[in-house]
Write a protein that holds these residues in place. Sequence first.
Motif, PDB file in Angstrom:
ATOM      1  N   VAL A  31       0.863  -1.183   0.000  1.00  0.00           N
ATOM      2  CA  VAL A  31       0.000   0.000   0.000  1.00  0.00           C
ATOM      3  C   VAL A  31       0.900   1.234   0.000  1.00  0.00           C
ATOM      4  CG1 VAL A  31      -1.923  -1.111   1.199  1.00  0.00           C
ATOM      5  CG2 VAL A  31      -0.160   0.025   2.518  1.00  0.00           C
ATOM      6  N   ILE A  32       0.348   2.388  -0.382  1.00  0.00           N
ATOM      7  CA  ILE A  32       1.167   3.602  -0.353  1.00  0.00           C
ATOM      8  C   ILE A  32       1.274   4.109   1.088  1.00  0.00           C
ATOM      9  CG2 ILE A  32       0.712   4.267  -2.745  1.00  0.00           C
ATOM     10  CD1 ILE A  32      -1.285   6.334  -1.700  1.00  0.00           C
ATOM     11  N   ALA A  33       2.377   4.738   1.409  1.00  0.00           N
ATOM     12  CA  ALA A  33       2.684   5.159   2.785  1.00  0.00           C
ATOM     13  C   ALA A  33       1.628   6.091   3.367  1.00  0.00           C
ATOM     14  CB  ALA A  33       4.055   5.810   2.836  1.00  0.00           C
ATOM     15  N   SER A  34       1.040   6.959   2.551  1.00  0.00           N
ATOM     16  CA  SER A  34       0.073   7.923   3.084  1.00  0.00           C
ATOM     17  C   SER A  34      -1.236   7.265   3.527  1.00  0.00           C
ATOM     18  CB  SER A  34      -0.220   9.018   2.053  1.00  0.00           C
ATOM     19  OG  SER A  34      -0.772   8.460   0.890  1.00  0.00           O
ATOM     20  N   SER A  35      -1.477   5.996   3.152  1.00  0.00           N
ATOM     21  CA  SER A  35      -2.717   5.318   3.556  1.00  0.00           C
ATOM     22  C   SER A  35      -2.551   4.538   4.866  1.00  0.00           C
ATOM     23  CB  SER A  35      -3.190   4.368   2.454  1.00  0.00           C
ATOM     24  OG  SER A  35      -2.290   3.280   2.343  1.00  0.00           O
ATOM     25  N   ILE A  36      -1.341   4.511   5.426  1.00  0.00           N
ATOM     26  CA  ILE A  36      -1.088   3.805   6.691  1.00  0.00           C
ATOM     27  C   ILE A  36      -1.722   4.587   7.833  1.00  0.00           C
ATOM     28  CG2 ILE A  36       0.720   3.057   8.306  1.00  0.00           C
ATOM     29  CD1 ILE A  36       0.621   1.337   5.827  1.00  0.00           C
ATOM     30  N   ARG A  37      -2.400   3.877   8.746  1.00  0.00           N
ATOM     31  CA  ARG A  37      -3.086   4.493   9.889  1.00  0.00           C
ATOM     32  C   ARG A  37      -2.623   3.849  11.188  1.00  0.00           C
ATOM     33  NH1 ARG A  37      -3.694   7.785   6.787  1.00  0.00           N
ATOM     34  NH2 ARG A  37      -5.499   8.322   5.559  1.00  0.00           N
ATOM     35  N   LYS A  38      -2.913   4.525  12.295  1.00  0.00           N
ATOM     36  CA  LYS A  38      -2.599   4.005  13.623  1.00  0.00           C
ATOM     37  C   LYS A  38      -3.263   2.643  13.799  1.00  0.00           C
ATOM     38  CE  LYS A  38      -3.206   5.136  18.477  1.00  0.00           C
ATOM     39  NZ  LYS A  38      -3.641   6.139  19.440  1.00  0.00           N
ATOM     40  N   GLY A  39      -2.509   1.681  14.334  1.00  0.00           N
ATOM     41  CA  GLY A  39      -3.040   0.345  14.555  1.00  0.00           C
ATOM     42  C   GLY A  39      -2.742  -0.634  13.432  1.00  0.00           C
ATOM     43  N   GLU A  86       1.731  10.352  10.277  1.00  0.00           N
ATOM     44  CA  GLU A  86       1.411  11.742   9.975  1.00  0.00           C
ATOM     45  C   GLU A  86       2.003  12.117   8.627  1.00  0.00           C
ATOM     46  OE1 GLU A  86       1.585  15.980  12.391  1.00  0.00           O
ATOM     47  OE2 GLU A  86       2.637  14.237  13.175  1.00  0.00           O
ATOM     48  N   SER A  87       1.176  12.683   7.754  1.00  0.00           N
ATOM     49  CA  SER A  87       1.643  13.105   6.434  1.00  0.00           C
ATOM     50  C   SER A  87       1.935  14.593   6.437  1.00  0.00           C
ATOM     51  CB  SER A  87       0.591  12.790   5.367  1.00  0.00           C
ATOM     52  OG  SER A  87       0.443  11.391   5.243  1.00  0.00           O
ATOM     53  N   PHE A  88       3.035  14.965   5.767  1.00  0.00           N
ATOM     54  CA  PHE A  88       3.450  16.363   5.660  1.00  0.00           C
ATOM     55  C   PHE A  88       3.438  16.757   4.199  1.00  0.00           C
ATOM     56  CE2 PHE A  88       5.566  14.589   9.383  1.00  0.00           C
ATOM     57  CZ  PHE A  88       5.187  15.498  10.362  1.00  0.00           C
ATOM     58  N   GLY A 104       8.780  20.952  -2.436  1.00  0.00           N
ATOM     59  CA  GLY A 104       9.441  19.705  -2.085  1.00  0.00           C
ATOM     60  C   GLY A 104       8.494  18.521  -2.117  1.00  0.00           C
ATOM     61  N   THR A 105       9.016  17.371  -1.691  1.00  0.00           N
ATOM     62  CA  THR A 105       8.280  16.116  -1.758  1.00  0.00           C
ATOM     63  C   THR A 105       7.427  15.901  -0.509  1.00  0.00           C
ATOM     64  OG1 THR A 105      10.173  15.214  -2.956  1.00  0.00           O
ATOM     65  CG2 THR A 105       8.566  13.640  -2.116  1.00  0.00           C
ATOM     66  N   PRO A 106       6.128  15.563  -0.675  1.00  0.00           N
ATOM     67  CA  PRO A 106       5.312  15.217   0.495  1.00  0.00           C
ATOM     68  C   PRO A 106       5.833  13.929   1.144  1.00  0.00           C
ATOM     69  CG  PRO A 106       3.951  15.468  -1.481  1.00  0.00           C
ATOM     70  CD  PRO A 106       5.377  15.512  -1.910  1.00  0.00           C
ATOM     71  N   THR A 107       5.837  13.890   2.465  1.00  0.00           N
ATOM     72  CA  THR A 107       6.356  12.727   3.175  1.00  0.00           C
ATOM     73  C   THR A 107       5.359  12.266   4.234  1.00  0.00           C
ATOM     74  OG1 THR A 107       7.503  14.112   4.776  1.00  0.00           O
ATOM     75  CG2 THR A 107       8.773  13.390   2.866  1.00  0.00           C
ATOM     76  N   THR A 108       5.531  11.025   4.673  1.00  0.00           N
ATOM     77  CA  THR A 108       4.725  10.457   5.752  1.00  0.00           C
ATOM     78  C   THR A 108       5.672   9.954   6.830  1.00  0.00           C
ATOM     79  OG1 THR A 108       2.969   9.803   4.234  1.00  0.00           O
ATOM     80  CG2 THR A 108       3.020   8.693   6.356  1.00  0.00           C
ATOM     81  N   GLN A 109       5.506  10.453   8.050  1.00  0.00           N
ATOM     82  CA  GLN A 109       6.311  10.044   9.201  1.00  0.00           C
ATOM     83  C   GLN A 109       5.535   8.964   9.953  1.00  0.00           C
ATOM     84  OE1 GLN A 109       9.319  11.420  10.388  1.00  0.00           O
ATOM     85  NE2 GLN A 109       9.340  10.065  12.140  1.00  0.00           N
ATOM     86  N   ILE A 110       6.131   7.786  10.136  1.00  0.00           N
ATOM     87  CA  ILE A 110       5.463   6.674  10.807  1.00  0.00           C
ATOM     88  C   ILE A 110       6.279   6.254  12.024  1.00  0.00           C
ATOM     89  CG2 ILE A 110       4.616   4.302  10.587  1.00  0.00           C
ATOM     90  CD1 ILE A 110       4.274   4.796   7.602  1.00  0.00           C
ATOM     91  N   ASP A 111       5.660   6.360  13.212  1.00  0.00           N
ATOM     92  CA  ASP A 111       6.265   5.855  14.443  1.00  0.00           C
ATOM     93  C   ASP A 111       5.642   4.498  14.707  1.00  0.00           C
ATOM     94  OD1 ASP A 111       7.710   8.216  14.812  1.00  0.00           O
ATOM     95  OD2 ASP A 111       6.059   9.153  15.900  1.00  0.00           O
TER      96      ASP A 111
END
Length: 189
Positions: free
Chosen positions: A3-11, A28-30, A35-42
């Motif tokens: 799946v694409i990174a921006s579709s990842i959700r908590k859980g 969280e997506s920025f 520049g390039t949009p990014t998704t930060q995943i903890d």
Amino acid sequence: MKVIASSIRKGNIIEREDGQLYVVLTAESFFPGKGTPTTQIDMRRLSDGVKVSDRYKTTEQVERAFVEDLDFTYLYSDDDGHHFMNQQNYEQVAVPSDVIGDQAQWLQENMNCIVSIFNSTPVAIQLPPRVTLEILETEPAMKGQTASSSYKPAKLANGARVMVPPHIQPGTRVVIQTEDGAYVERAKD
């Protein structure tokens, strides 16, 4: 399943390049103006609980592990964890405290939740988006304080502390968001 990174959700449960499974704690997506949009995943590794953080381009592919999401009813908590019952076959499962984290404060008896199971082990939980609780104590409203100007601290029946509008008094039932513990509205019951 990719799946694409921006579709990842908590859980969600994802599999990184190292072959290990991780449960997503925050995603969280920025979208910067330039520049390039990014998704930060903890995330937390399921095998040993180590927390890691990754940054992906929002269109980058991430491997999402297949987990079974089942409906469970919350029963009680003890030293072994938080106990839930499967609504289809009445089997009980104990979810460890580190899987639920700080969301445990919102658990209420007979609450319906979705527990994610991977290889017969609970790996994540989704609570209902909102809970209704009673205010036990709160500071008195200051004279001249308007509803839109500020919030005051309040203690809920479950022991959690939230910020509520000045007109809310002890004994009032309020609706709280389980995701961030924010006041939503006065209960309508």
